[in-house]
Design a protein around this motif. Sequence first.
Motif, mmCIF file in Angstrom:
data_model
loop_
_atom_site.group_PDB
_atom_site.id
_atom_site.type_symbol
_atom_site.label_atom_id
_atom_site.label_comp_id
_atom_site.label_asym_id
_atom_site.label_seq_id
_atom_site.Cartn_x
_atom_site.Cartn_y
_atom_site.Cartn_z
ATOM 1 N N GLU A 17 0.806 -1.303 0.074
ATOM 2 C CA GLU A 17 0.041 -0.016 0.037
ATOM 3 C C GLU A 17 0.766 1.151 -0.044
ATOM 4 O OE1 GLU A 17 1.319 -1.129 3.828
ATOM 5 O OE2 GLU A 17 -0.038 -2.294 2.390
ATOM 6 N N LEU A 18 2.071 1.226 -0.227
ATOM 7 C CA LEU A 18 2.993 2.298 -0.163
ATOM 8 C C LEU A 18 3.275 2.805 -1.518
ATOM 9 C CD1 LEU A 18 4.837 4.144 1.818
ATOM 10 C CD2 LEU A 18 6.727 2.257 1.398
ATOM 11 N N PRO A 19 2.791 4.239 -1.840
ATOM 12 C CA PRO A 19 3.290 4.740 -3.211
ATOM 13 C C PRO A 19 4.533 5.441 -3.016
ATOM 14 C CG PRO A 19 1.735 6.212 -1.626
ATOM 15 C CD PRO A 19 2.035 4.959 -1.014
ATOM 16 N N PHE A 20 5.006 5.550 -4.135
ATOM 17 C CA PHE A 20 6.227 6.348 -4.177
ATOM 18 C C PHE A 20 6.301 7.353 -5.172
ATOM 19 C CE2 PHE A 20 8.076 2.297 -2.867
ATOM 20 C CZ PHE A 20 9.043 2.544 -1.859
ATOM 21 N N SER A 21 6.826 8.608 -5.040
ATOM 22 C CA SER A 21 6.893 9.494 -5.728
ATOM 23 C C SER A 21 7.936 9.449 -7.144
ATOM 24 C CB SER A 21 7.418 10.787 -5.040
ATOM 25 O OG SER A 21 7.715 12.031 -5.948
ATOM 26 N N TYR A 22 7.291 9.939 -8.298
ATOM 27 C CA TYR A 22 8.122 9.615 -9.482
ATOM 28 C C TYR A 22 9.521 10.044 -9.259
ATOM 29 C CZ TYR A 22 9.042 9.394 -14.486
ATOM 30 O OH TYR A 22 9.509 8.937 -15.733
ATOM 31 N N ARG A 23 9.686 11.371 -8.645
ATOM 32 C CA ARG A 23 10.855 11.989 -8.824
ATOM 33 C C ARG A 23 11.871 11.489 -7.514
ATOM 34 N NH1 ARG A 23 8.555 18.322 -8.313
ATOM 35 N NH2 ARG A 23 7.869 18.499 -10.672
ATOM 36 N N LYS A 24 11.454 10.610 -6.823
ATOM 37 C CA LYS A 24 12.276 10.011 -5.948
ATOM 38 C C LYS A 24 12.896 8.527 -6.632
ATOM 39 C CE LYS A 24 11.138 12.406 -2.564
ATOM 40 N NZ LYS A 24 12.202 13.597 -2.010
ATOM 41 N N LEU A 25 12.591 8.306 -7.850
ATOM 42 C CA LEU A 25 13.046 7.088 -8.675
ATOM 43 C C LEU A 25 14.228 7.627 -9.496
ATOM 44 C CD1 LEU A 25 9.666 5.209 -8.625
ATOM 45 C CD2 LEU A 25 11.705 4.793 -7.163
ATOM 46 N N PRO A 26 15.201 6.787 -10.047
ATOM 47 C CA PRO A 26 16.090 7.042 -10.844
ATOM 48 C C PRO A 26 15.473 7.106 -12.383
ATOM 49 C CG PRO A 26 16.282 4.559 -10.374
ATOM 50 C CD PRO A 26 15.059 5.216 -9.376
ATOM 51 N N TYR A 27 14.622 7.900 -12.658
ATOM 52 C CA TYR A 27 13.981 8.207 -14.062
ATOM 53 C C TYR A 27 14.471 9.502 -14.657
ATOM 54 C CZ TYR A 27 10.713 4.117 -13.462
ATOM 55 O OH TYR A 27 10.273 3.170 -13.309
ATOM 56 N N CYS A 28 14.262 9.695 -15.713
ATOM 57 C CA CYS A 28 14.427 10.862 -16.418
ATOM 58 C C CYS A 28 13.730 12.041 -15.962
ATOM 59 C CB CYS A 28 14.357 10.805 -17.899
ATOM 60 S SG CYS A 28 15.482 9.547 -18.789
ATOM 61 N N LEU A 29 14.244 12.981 -15.575
ATOM 62 C CA LEU A 29 13.569 14.199 -14.890
ATOM 63 C C LEU A 29 13.473 15.395 -15.982
ATOM 64 C CD1 LEU A 29 14.673 14.191 -11.274
ATOM 65 C CD2 LEU A 29 12.501 13.133 -12.299
ATOM 66 N N PHE A 217 -5.280 -3.897 4.286
ATOM 67 C CA PHE A 217 -4.623 -3.183 5.524
ATOM 68 C C PHE A 217 -4.906 -1.643 5.522
ATOM 69 C CE2 PHE A 217 -0.731 -1.174 6.668
ATOM 70 C CZ PHE A 217 -0.615 -1.945 7.977
ATOM 71 N N SER A 218 -4.898 -1.110 4.399
ATOM 72 C CA SER A 218 -5.180 0.332 4.321
ATOM 73 C C SER A 218 -6.390 0.753 4.772
ATOM 74 C CB SER A 218 -5.047 1.113 3.080
ATOM 75 O OG SER A 218 -3.769 0.747 2.253
ATOM 76 N N ILE A 219 -7.669 -0.115 4.433
ATOM 77 C CA ILE A 219 -8.893 0.204 5.168
ATOM 78 C C ILE A 219 -8.953 -0.010 6.880
ATOM 79 C CG2 ILE A 219 -11.008 -0.632 4.939
ATOM 80 C CD1 ILE A 219 -10.809 -1.430 2.122
ATOM 81 N N VAL A 220 -8.292 -1.038 7.139
ATOM 82 C CA VAL A 220 -8.389 -1.066 8.633
ATOM 83 C C VAL A 220 -7.605 -0.092 9.173
ATOM 84 C CG1 VAL A 220 -7.859 -3.007 10.140
ATOM 85 C CG2 VAL A 220 -8.855 -3.750 8.460
ATOM 86 N N ASN A 221 -6.469 0.058 8.718
ATOM 87 C CA ASN A 221 -5.690 1.275 9.338
ATOM 88 C C ASN A 221 -6.319 2.250 9.401
ATOM 89 O OD1 ASN A 221 -3.126 2.448 10.535
ATOM 90 N ND2 ASN A 221 -2.811 2.927 8.344
ATOM 91 N N LEU A 223 -9.682 2.759 9.564
ATOM 92 C CA LEU A 223 -10.899 2.739 10.458
ATOM 93 C C LEU A 223 -10.305 2.601 11.835
ATOM 94 C CD1 LEU A 223 -12.824 -0.224 8.899
ATOM 95 C CD2 LEU A 223 -13.421 2.310 8.995
ATOM 96 N N ILE A 224 -9.118 2.295 12.187
ATOM 97 C CA ILE A 224 -8.387 2.347 13.352
ATOM 98 C C ILE A 224 -8.130 3.784 13.898
ATOM 99 C CG2 ILE A 224 -6.442 1.740 14.944
ATOM 100 C CD1 ILE A 224 -6.425 -0.980 13.474
ATOM 101 N N ILE A 225 -7.769 4.505 12.943
ATOM 102 C CA ILE A 225 -7.135 5.922 13.187
ATOM 103 C C ILE A 225 -8.370 6.621 13.514
ATOM 104 C CG2 ILE A 225 -6.153 7.914 12.329
ATOM 105 C CD1 ILE A 225 -4.215 6.212 10.758
ATOM 106 N N VAL A 226 -9.453 6.457 12.822
ATOM 107 C CA VAL A 226 -10.906 7.350 12.870
ATOM 108 C C VAL A 226 -11.505 6.937 14.228
ATOM 109 C CG1 VAL A 226 -13.132 7.524 12.052
ATOM 110 C CG2 VAL A 226 -11.343 7.560 10.292
ATOM 111 N N LEU A 227 -11.356 5.512 14.650
ATOM 112 C CA LEU A 227 -12.035 5.382 16.088
ATOM 113 C C LEU A 227 -11.059 5.932 16.936
ATOM 114 C CD1 LEU A 227 -12.981 1.512 15.185
ATOM 115 C CD2 LEU A 227 -14.312 3.450 15.544
ATOM 116 N N PHE A 228 -9.649 5.860 16.814
ATOM 117 C CA PHE A 228 -8.749 6.321 17.872
ATOM 118 C C PHE A 228 -9.201 7.916 18.061
ATOM 119 C CE2 PHE A 228 -4.832 8.584 18.831
ATOM 120 C CZ PHE A 228 -4.729 8.101 20.152
#
Length: 279
Positions: A17-29, A217-221, A223-228
């Motif tokens: 569930e972890l996204p990455f920014s395009y600029r953080k990767l070794p691509y052409c900028l 995992f993202s959905i449960v996470n 929901l837990i944050i909202v309940l907390f």
Amino acid sequence: QSTGSSGINAEYGVHTELPFSYRKLPYCLPTKEINYAENLGEVLHGSRIVNTAYTVNVMQTTPCTKVCEVSLDEKEVNKLIDMIEKDYDVHMILDNLPVARKYSSPDGKIELYHRGHKVGQVYKENVYLYNNFHFKIKYHVGSMQGKFRITGFEVESNSHAGVDSCTQDGTPLLLTKDKPAKVSFSYTVEWEEGTIAWASRWDTYLTSATNSQIHWFSIVNSLIIVLFLSGLLAMIMVRALRRDIAAYNLDEEMDDTYEETGWKLLHGDVMRLPTSVPT
């Protein structure tokens, strides 16, 4: 005619569930980096739209063009291998339309679309990086003469080894763990007139959403944050109200037990009418 560059928001994986920014990767900028404004849904989704180094000229077919050559160290190679093994997709945008790769259904009768293009491919325990992209832009001519709108944005990814990925000899670009590599990125652009109207250009994406997976995992996470946070807010309100109610009850008890003395005993008799009028 006008010139523009495709936008990109992030890279998302199927198995994480972890996204990455395009600029953080070794691509052409690009030489000049531009950050585009996102709507509320994109902000909540975590998308950040930036420009890329791929240039698109309206109604102009672009032959294979080398964008840049990147030297990857061991850490960058291992990061790309990890992303390829986790099925990460690169999400590009053109005219607010996401790029998609076309594939056929298991019976071969229906053409489906998968949003984004893969970072690479794993074949027989070997990891290959996609570094050559063929973009096909579909457009629809409207009722007004000379006016058209973009209705499709497809991509075909390839892996080409060598100094120039435009001149391929059939050898894919193999990535080896803990081994530096040099990668040449290239792309082509093709324009094709289609029959899909602009109002229906999203139908192909909606009808092809058969391979989307829910990140439980993202959905449960979430929901837990909202309940907390809800419990924390309720606890703060209860403590504040309890203190106010206790102070109010204390004031009433003090009023009931308070005994008046001295001149205050006369406060009820000052305005009392006399029983007889003196003469």
